[in-house]
Design an enzyme around this catalytic site. Structure first.
Site, PDB file in Angstrom:
ATOM      1  CB  THR A  16      -0.928   0.005   1.225  1.00 55.33           C
ATOM      2  OG1 THR A  16      -1.697  -1.189   1.238  1.00 55.33           O
ATOM      3  CG2 THR A  16      -1.873   1.209   1.184  1.00 55.33           C
ATOM      4  CE  LYS A  61      -5.233  -1.963   1.043  1.00 55.37           C
ATOM      5  NZ  LYS A  61      -3.915  -2.604   1.111  1.00 55.37           N
TER       6      LYS A  61
END
Length: 275
Positions: free
Chosen positions: A96, A166
């Site tokens: 991420t 995300k």
């Protein structure tokens, strides 16, 4: 005999290890690297090859997968990997890190390798059983069969869109968990029975956030949640998320909570009287 691509897996944290294990179990020749070398031990015992350096891991790889802590870690690994990366390899970035970091990596690759951003939704339990959600941006067709070993692949669009989505998902989930914690603090203050309040919240639109706030079989370090919200608030003006981020940073600053699961931070926020 079906060809199994050689995979280099870089980053064996709580998520990376079970993900790498699934690829090894699927028959892929797997080379693993982690900053803390001891973490490679269990996978090596199962048949993976240990690499002392990231460059050693990728030298003969068809596919490189990175599952790292954040943008800084990705940039540092890229520094080490790029001189040894085979031309035409496929690099699947699953951390991420946000879309800016993905675009920066693509610029550094300059067409030498095919880059796919494919961060995941779900925690350690879903990594272990192969039921992650995988948000794949870019030219994912060549690695989709590999990603399918890890979970359900959703094609999100051009390169960077997986990382962007995300960040959106994590911002909503993390904020929801903190909101549930504060709602339960309000219930406690008003003298509402805690289980009654929890059940009422779980029956409404915050059901998922309630479940995550009390999850016992997942692990997402509070420090990583803080990092994700910092990426989000650096991208857009998000006053409510900034407030959530401040509460979470305060919780993460307490002994033992930075590395603990987000649910532990939520429990602490519930009992915190000042932010």
């Amino acid at each position: 005999m079906q060809h199994r691509e050689k995979i280099a897996f870089l980053g064996l944290g709580r998520m990376g290890t079970p993900m790498a294990r699934r690829l090894l179990a699927a028959g892929h020749p797997l080379t693993v690297w982690n900053r803390t070398a001891a973490r490679t031990g269990p996978l090596v015992a199962e048949g993976a090859v240990h690499a002392d350096r990231p460059a050693d891991a990728v030298r003969d790889a068809d596919v490189v997968i990175t599952m790292l802590a954040g943008p800084d870690a990705l940039a540092e690994v890229a520094d080490a990997v790029l001189p040894a990366l085979p031309d035409g390899a496929r690099w699947v970035e699953m951390s991420t890190v946000g879309p800016d970091a993905v675009r920066a990596l693509a610029a550094r690759l300059d067409g030498r390798a095919v880059l796919v951003d494919a961060p995941v939704t779900g925690s350690t339990d879903r990594a272990a059983d192969g039921s992650l959600g995988i948000l794949a941006g870019g030219a994912a067709a060549g690695v989709e069969h590999i990603l399918a070993r890890l979970g359900t692949v959703t094609r999100t669009g051009p390169l960077g869109t997986g990382a962007a989505l995300k960040l959106v998902v994590n911002t909503a989930v993390i904020s929801g968990v903190v909101l549930v914690a504060e709602a339960l603090r309000l219930a406690d203050t008003l003298g509402v029975d805690g289980e009654t309040a929890r059940t009422a919240l779980a029956g409404g639109p915050l059901a998922g956030a309630v479940a995550r706030a009390f999850a016992e079989d997942a692990h997402f370090a509070t420090a990583l949640a803080v990092k994700d919200l910092a990426l989000a608030t650096a991208t857009a003006r998000l006053p409510a998320v900034q407030a959530v981020s401040a509460a979470l940073r305060q919780a993460a600053g307490e002994p033992g909570l930075a590395g603990a699961d987000l649910s532990r931070a939520a429990a602490r926020i519930r009992t915190t009287t000042s932010a």
